[in-house]
Scaffold this active site. Structure first.
Site, PDB file in Angstrom:
ATOM      1  N   SER A 123      44.193  30.626  29.827  1.00 51.75           N
ATOM      2  CA  SER A 123      44.249  31.214  31.270  1.00 51.75           C
ATOM      3  C   SER A 123      43.889  32.557  31.421  1.00 51.75           C
ATOM      4  O   SER A 123      44.249  33.370  30.423  1.00 51.75           O
ATOM      5  CB  SER A 123      45.759  30.997  31.682  1.00 51.75           C
ATOM      6  OG  SER A 123      45.947  31.582  33.107  1.00 51.75           O
TER       7      SER A 123
ATOM      8  N   VAL B  69      45.427  38.229  26.144  1.00 53.68           N
ATOM      9  CA  VAL B  69      44.349  38.047  25.203  1.00 53.68           C
ATOM     10  C   VAL B  69      43.162  37.399  25.855  1.00 53.68           C
ATOM     11  O   VAL B  69      42.256  37.457  25.664  1.00 53.68           O
ATOM     12  CB  VAL B  69      45.010  37.071  23.906  1.00 53.68           C
ATOM     13  CG1 VAL B  69      43.968  36.619  22.871  1.00 53.68           C
ATOM     14  CG2 VAL B  69      46.199  37.696  23.248  1.00 53.68           C
ATOM     15  N   CYS B  70      43.519  36.364  26.810  1.00 47.56           N
ATOM     16  CA  CYS B  70      42.355  35.696  27.549  1.00 47.56           C
ATOM     17  C   CYS B  70      41.736  36.555  28.369  1.00 47.56           C
ATOM     18  O   CYS B  70      40.270  36.734  28.359  1.00 47.56           O
ATOM     19  CB  CYS B  70      42.700  34.598  28.378  1.00 47.56           C
ATOM     20  SG  CYS B  70      43.806  33.493  27.392  1.00 47.56           S
ATOM     21  N   ASP B  71      42.268  37.546  28.771  1.00 45.17           N
ATOM     22  CA  ASP B  71      41.452  38.699  29.693  1.00 45.17           C
ATOM     23  C   ASP B  71      41.015  39.724  28.840  1.00 45.17           C
ATOM     24  O   ASP B  71      39.829  39.772  29.017  1.00 45.17           O
ATOM     25  CB  ASP B  71      42.629  39.464  30.240  1.00 45.17           C
ATOM     26  CG  ASP B  71      42.224  40.944  31.136  1.00 45.17           C
ATOM     27  OD1 ASP B  71      42.408  40.682  32.439  1.00 45.17           O
ATOM     28  OD2 ASP B  71      41.687  41.683  30.657  1.00 45.17           O
TER      29      ASP B  71
ATOM     30  N   THR C 256      37.561  37.471  27.261  1.00 48.05           N
ATOM     31  CA  THR C 256      36.577  37.414  28.290  1.00 48.05           C
ATOM     32  C   THR C 256      35.735  38.673  28.800  1.00 48.05           C
ATOM     33  O   THR C 256      34.599  38.650  28.805  1.00 48.05           O
ATOM     34  CB  THR C 256      37.133  36.794  29.689  1.00 48.05           C
ATOM     35  OG1 THR C 256      37.960  35.629  29.266  1.00 48.05           O
ATOM     36  CG2 THR C 256      36.200  36.284  30.487  1.00 48.05           C
TER      37      THR C 256
END
Length: 172
Positions: A59, A64-66, A69
């Site tokens: 998500s 970490v996803c932020d 990306t």
């Protein structure tokens, strides 16, 4: 029934079950249908002739996803026009669009697997316990052959950015 893989992924040390096959370099990349928005769908064929760096995240609304990306967005500019960076999650297209606007992410194409989890199952990254996608990175060449794969063993860890970027650069 789809294949289930255990003992290959964890969330904070707790085992997860991944649904779908393990994709390996040399495999033909499975086709997919992902949503750009609520109506428009794209498939692997929409990116034919380009190198595809596919960054898969659980998500965009997690740290970490932020970071993952944002990092691939920065690198996308340096990879040139022959490489497309796709970020795939099950976040709704509205949320992806809002996040990209707030984060200033403009080079990564965000795609959603929220409707069918078709991508998650085809690429072996659908987490049975959460209905989310396991963090992973795939680099697919212009002919649709997988050239690089990293399935993360721990959901909360970062991928090897340098290795994925190098794999994409070599093909560009």
């Amino acid at each position: 029934m789809s294949q289930e893989r255990t003992g290959v992924a964890m969330f904070k040390g707790n085992p997860l079950t991944l649904i779908g096959p393990e994709i390996k370099p040399g495999d033909q990349a499975p086709d997919f249908k992902l949503n750009k928005d609520l109506i428009q769908e794209v498939s692997l064929a929409d990116y034919a002739g380009k190198v595809k760096l596919i960054s898969v995240v659980p998500s965009l609304d997690t740290g970490v996803c932020d970071a993952q990306t944002r990092r691939f967005n920065e690198e996308a500019a340096k990879l040139g026009d022959n490489v497309v960076v796709l970020t795939v999650s099950v976040d709704l297209p509205f949320a992806q669009s809002r996040w990209c606007g707030a984060a200033g992410v403009d080079r990564v194409v965000t795609l959603s697997d929220y409707k069918t989890r078709n991508f998650g199952q085809a690429y072996g990254v659908l987490i049975k316990e959460f209905g989310l996608l396991m963090r992973s990175v795939f680099v697919v060449d212009q002919n649709g052959t997988v050239q690089y794969v990293q399935y993360l063993e721990e959901m909360t860890e970062h991928p090897n950015y340098e290795a994925a970027i190098e794999a994409a650069k070599k093909l560009a």
